[in-house]
Design an enzyme around this catalytic site. Structure first.
Site, PDB file in Angstrom:
ATOM      1  N   LYS A 177       0.842  -1.200   0.000  1.00  0.00           N
ATOM      2  CA  LYS A 177       0.000   0.000   0.000  1.00  0.00           C
ATOM      3  C   LYS A 177       0.874   1.246   0.000  1.00  0.00           C
ATOM      4  CE  LYS A 177      -1.812   2.690   3.086  1.00  0.00           C
ATOM      5  NZ  LYS A 177      -1.753   4.004   2.426  1.00  0.00           N
TER       6      LYS A 177
ATOM      7  N   GLU B 270      10.398   0.645  10.193  1.00  0.00           N
ATOM      8  CA  GLU B 270      11.388   1.709   9.992  1.00  0.00           C
ATOM      9  C   GLU B 270      10.658   3.007  10.273  1.00  0.00           C
ATOM     10  OE1 GLU B 270      13.064   4.605   8.842  1.00  0.00           O
ATOM     11  OE2 GLU B 270      13.096   3.955   6.735  1.00  0.00           O
TER      12      GLU B 270
ATOM     13  N   CYS C  90      13.465  10.444   7.014  1.00  0.00           N
ATOM     14  CA  CYS C  90      13.474   9.916   8.384  1.00  0.00           C
ATOM     15  C   CYS C  90      14.855  10.031   9.016  1.00  0.00           C
ATOM     16  CB  CYS C  90      12.991   8.473   8.396  1.00  0.00           C
ATOM     17  SG  CYS C  90      13.769   7.465   7.153  1.00  0.00           S
TER      18      CYS C  90
ATOM     19  N   GLU D  24      10.304  14.877  15.736  1.00  0.00           N
ATOM     20  CA  GLU D  24      10.567  14.873  14.297  1.00  0.00           C
ATOM     21  C   GLU D  24       9.667  15.912  13.635  1.00  0.00           C
ATOM     22  OE1 GLU D  24       9.316  11.319  12.092  1.00  0.00           O
ATOM     23  OE2 GLU D  24      11.312  11.287  11.192  1.00  0.00           O
TER      24      GLU D  24
HETATM   25  P1  NDP Z   1       1.998   7.589   8.706  1.00  0.00           P
HETATM   26  O1  NDP Z   1       2.886   6.799   9.577  1.00  0.00           O
HETATM   27  O2  NDP Z   1       0.586   7.772   9.119  1.00  0.00           O
HETATM   28  O3  NDP Z   1       1.965   6.960   7.231  1.00  0.00           O
HETATM   29  C1  NDP Z   1       2.791   5.959   6.729  1.00  0.00           C
HETATM   30  C2  NDP Z   1       1.965   4.935   5.965  1.00  0.00           C
HETATM   31  O4  NDP Z   1       1.144   4.179   6.858  1.00  0.00           O
HETATM   32  C3  NDP Z   1       1.018   5.539   4.950  1.00  0.00           C
HETATM   33  O5  NDP Z   1       0.916   4.673   3.849  1.00  0.00           O
HETATM   34  C4  NDP Z   1      -0.274   5.591   5.744  1.00  0.00           C
HETATM   35  O6  NDP Z   1      -1.392   5.708   4.919  1.00  0.00           O
HETATM   36  C5  NDP Z   1      -0.228   4.278   6.479  1.00  0.00           C
HETATM   37  N1  NDP Z   1      -1.045   4.178   7.684  1.00  0.00           N
HETATM   38  C6  NDP Z   1      -1.591   5.181   8.419  1.00  0.00           C
HETATM   39  N2  NDP Z   1      -2.248   4.667   9.488  1.00  0.00           N
HETATM   40  C7  NDP Z   1      -2.115   3.311   9.422  1.00  0.00           C
HETATM   41  C8  NDP Z   1      -2.553   2.224  10.257  1.00  0.00           C
HETATM   42  N3  NDP Z   1      -3.243   2.427  11.364  1.00  0.00           N
HETATM   43  N4  NDP Z   1      -2.225   0.965   9.899  1.00  0.00           N
HETATM   44  C9  NDP Z   1      -1.475   0.753   8.797  1.00  0.00           C
HETATM   45  N5  NDP Z   1      -1.053   1.727   7.970  1.00  0.00           N
HETATM   46  C10 NDP Z   1      -1.342   3.003   8.281  1.00  0.00           C
HETATM   47  O7  NDP Z   1       2.661   8.976   8.444  1.00  0.00           O
HETATM   48  P2  NDP Z   1       1.929  10.339   7.979  1.00  0.00           P
HETATM   49  O8  NDP Z   1       1.953  10.391   6.533  1.00  0.00           O
HETATM   50  O9  NDP Z   1       0.616  10.515   8.667  1.00  0.00           O
HETATM   51  O10 NDP Z   1       2.924  11.395   8.576  1.00  0.00           O
HETATM   52  C11 NDP Z   1       2.837  11.763   9.965  1.00  0.00           C
HETATM   53  C12 NDP Z   1       4.207  12.000  10.527  1.00  0.00           C
HETATM   54  O11 NDP Z   1       4.941  10.797  10.494  1.00  0.00           O
HETATM   55  C13 NDP Z   1       5.036  12.968   9.707  1.00  0.00           C
HETATM   56  O12 NDP Z   1       4.783  14.269  10.059  1.00  0.00           O
HETATM   57  C14 NDP Z   1       6.427  12.536  10.039  1.00  0.00           C
HETATM   58  O13 NDP Z   1       6.863  13.148  11.208  1.00  0.00           O
HETATM   59  C15 NDP Z   1       6.296  11.056  10.264  1.00  0.00           C
HETATM   60  N6  NDP Z   1       6.704  10.257   9.101  1.00  0.00           N
HETATM   61  C16 NDP Z   1       7.884   9.612   9.196  1.00  0.00           C
HETATM   62  C17 NDP Z   1       8.342   8.860   8.134  1.00  0.00           C
HETATM   63  C18 NDP Z   1       9.630   8.163   8.224  1.00  0.00           C
HETATM   64  O14 NDP Z   1      10.081   7.594   7.239  1.00  0.00           O
HETATM   65  N7  NDP Z   1      10.259   8.156   9.360  1.00  0.00           N
HETATM   66  C19 NDP Z   1       7.604   8.759   6.878  1.00  0.00           C
HETATM   67  C20 NDP Z   1       6.341   9.437   6.897  1.00  0.00           C
HETATM   68  C21 NDP Z   1       5.947  10.155   7.979  1.00  0.00           C
HETATM   69  P3  NDP Z   1      -1.836   7.186   4.441  1.00  0.00           P
HETATM   70  O15 NDP Z   1      -0.683   7.857   3.822  1.00  0.00           O
HETATM   71  O16 NDP Z   1      -2.851   6.933   3.463  1.00  0.00           O
HETATM   72  O17 NDP Z   1      -2.303   7.870   5.665  1.00  0.00           O
END
Ligand code: NDP
Length: 478
Positions: free
Chosen positions: A184, A258, A292, A389
């Protein structure tokens, strides 16, 4: 330093043929979702709607998992490694052939500068497939026993910051080890994953080996909680990572996470300043800081602090922010309105807590989501901008006097994903590297990625490794 005027050098969009709407990629074919729900994906630089994308519900996730299971049992796990390798090589070559198209599409959907998608993301995507193609027929030499077995079906959920690269990090090792996948992509960046599905068709990958289900968090939840998967691989926020760990705790699923980071980029007084400045800029302003392992906490030795800050400010005044498709652009758009709100909020908290905020003069486009490169000085370890972060182009600067103090401050974080050390002394690099609680330590460089090198975190940055020989373990029954 004056900012030179450059004529615009826009990369043409003509190479991308966007469809009006995209279905789900299940069992080798694109098709509609069971309940007919769709959402739109936009360009964060202009807010223009790029395409309509299908939202997969639980029934669609179930179909995808069933297709992946069938492909695992009847096709993929039955193939010798050398046959799987051929498909991975083929995918890698098609990615190279379609590199320009993929780079433009990634910049359109994500907002990152074309210079980065063209020179970093897409070449690394191809490199990951080439590298893992090489492993597919040599797994018995990977150190996991004479005939390591795959796990089965992998459910993979990825974020929006490196959409196609995170897909490659997940799919290439899974397939090399003999697993099939349901992936996904993030809600805001589904388009390159859907184009990757076309590449799977083009490579004649057997149906069901790769399935792409688009949607938001609920789709991700349905996937990781599906009883039919054997492995969960997630990259994203620590908050969602925790939720996933809880959901999988009572199952037999193997999990790798991760998650977030708050990396220290440590500059000692003997560091070559000009090089260090480039490393600081690359560390936090690369990909708008949506990284990240970004070097979001700069630790500078007190004796060189004034010089480093002055040079950094001069350098930041030369960064070009704007159209992601312009080849001159250094800083592109923030990926979404929600992320922009989060960056703004934390920056306001930084000011309210007493840190000094600075940005170079920088005109922000009217449409789209934008945030200027920002530096906070006078930051203390207790400040939220030093602990949380931000995931945006925001740097927090702290100082130190001795290596021991630098080490203590660097390790004073709930995260432990990466760190950078800048010094001419090899002995100091080794001293720091063995004591830093970070999965990756860069010496006199930052944000360097390579498929042969394992990547992953300590503490709240998650567990498991991706890349290198170590990354194979996550997809083998060992
Ligand atoms: P999320 O952790 O919510 O998103 C990462 C992925 O997980 C997306 O595909 C998301 O879908 C999906 N997801 C969301 N909720 C669930 C769940 N309950 N079960 C399984 N999958 C889920 O990150 P966000 O995009 O909301 O970003 C929020 C914060 O997270 C950012 O501000 C940043 O600080 C941090 N972040 C960190 C990352 C890293 O690599 N360390 C990467 C991205 C974000 P969808 O996008 O459709 O919501």
């Amino acid at each position: 330093m004056p900012k030179f005027e450059y004529a615009p050098a826009p990369e043409s969009r003509a190479i991308v043929s966007l469809r009006e709407s995209y279905g789900l990629f299940i069992d080798g074919e694109f098709g509609p979702g069971v309940d007919g729900r769709v959402f739109k994906t936009i360009s964060p630089a202009t807010e223009e709607v790029l395409a309509e994308v299908t939202e997969a519900g639980p029934a669609d996730v179930d179909r995808a998992v069933t297709a992946a299971r069938k492909a695992y049992e009847h096709t993929w796990s039955q193939l010798p490694g050398r046959e799987r390798a051929k498909y991975l090589f083929r995918i890698a070559r098609i990615v190279q052939e379609r590199a320009r198209e993929l780079a433009v599409l990634e910049s359109l959907d994500n907002g990152k500068p074309i210079r980065e998608s063209r020179d970093v993301d897409i070449p690394l995507v191809a490199a990951h497939f080439f590298y893992h193609a090489g492993w597919a027929d040599k797994l018995e030499y990977a150190g996991y026993g004479p005939a390591p077995r795959p796990l089965g079906v992998a459910g993979q959920v990825i974020p929006w910051n490196f959409p196609l690269l995170m897909l490659a990090w997940k799919i290439a090792p899974a397939l090399a080890c003999g697993n099939t996948v349901v992936l996904k992509p993030a809600e805001t960046t589904p388009l390159t994953a859907l184009t990757f599905a076309e590449i799977c068709q083009q490579a004649d990958l057997p149906p069901g080996v790769v399935n792409i289900v688009t949607g938001a968090g609920e789709t991700g939840r349905a996937l990781v909680e599906h009883p039919g998967i054997d492995k969960v691989a997630f990259t994203g926020s620590t908050e969602v990572g925790r939720e996933i760990a809880r959901a999988c705790a009572s199952s037999r699923k193997k999990v790798t996470l991760e998650l977030g980071g708050k990396a220290a980029n440590i500059v000692f007084e003997d560091a070559p300043v000009d090089q260090a400045i480039e490393g600081i800029v690359n560390g936090i302003f690369f990909n708008q800081g949506h990284v990240c392992c970004a070097g979001s906490r700069l630790l500078v030795q007190e004796s060189v602090y004034p010089e480093v800050i002055a040079s950094l400010q001069r350098r930041l005044a030369t960064l070009r922010l704007g159209d992601p498709l312009d080849k001159n652009t250094d800083v592109g758009a923030i990926n979404s309105a929600a992320q922009l709100a989060k960056i703004r909020e934390l920056s306001e908290v930084g000011e309210a807590e007493g840190a000094q905020r600075w940005s170079p003069p920088c005109e922000l486009p009217v449409k789209g989501f934008w945030f200027p490169p920002t530096v906070f000085t006078g930051v203390s370890q207790a400040h939220r901008i030093a602990r949380e972060e931000v995931f945006g182009p925001v740097l927090s600067v702290l100082t130190f006097r001795t290596p021991a103090e630098a080490l203590e401050k660097a390790n004073n974080s709930p995260y432990g994903l990466s760190a950078g050390v800048w010094t001419e002394k090899g002995s100091l690099i080794l001293w720091m590297a063995t004591r830093l609680r970070a999965g990756v330590v860069w010496a006199n460089t930052f944000n360097k990625f390579d498929p042969t090198s394992p990547f992953g975190g300590y503490k709240e940055s998650g567990y498991g490794r991706e890349g290198g020989r170590h990354g194979l373990e996550a997809y083998l029954d060992v």
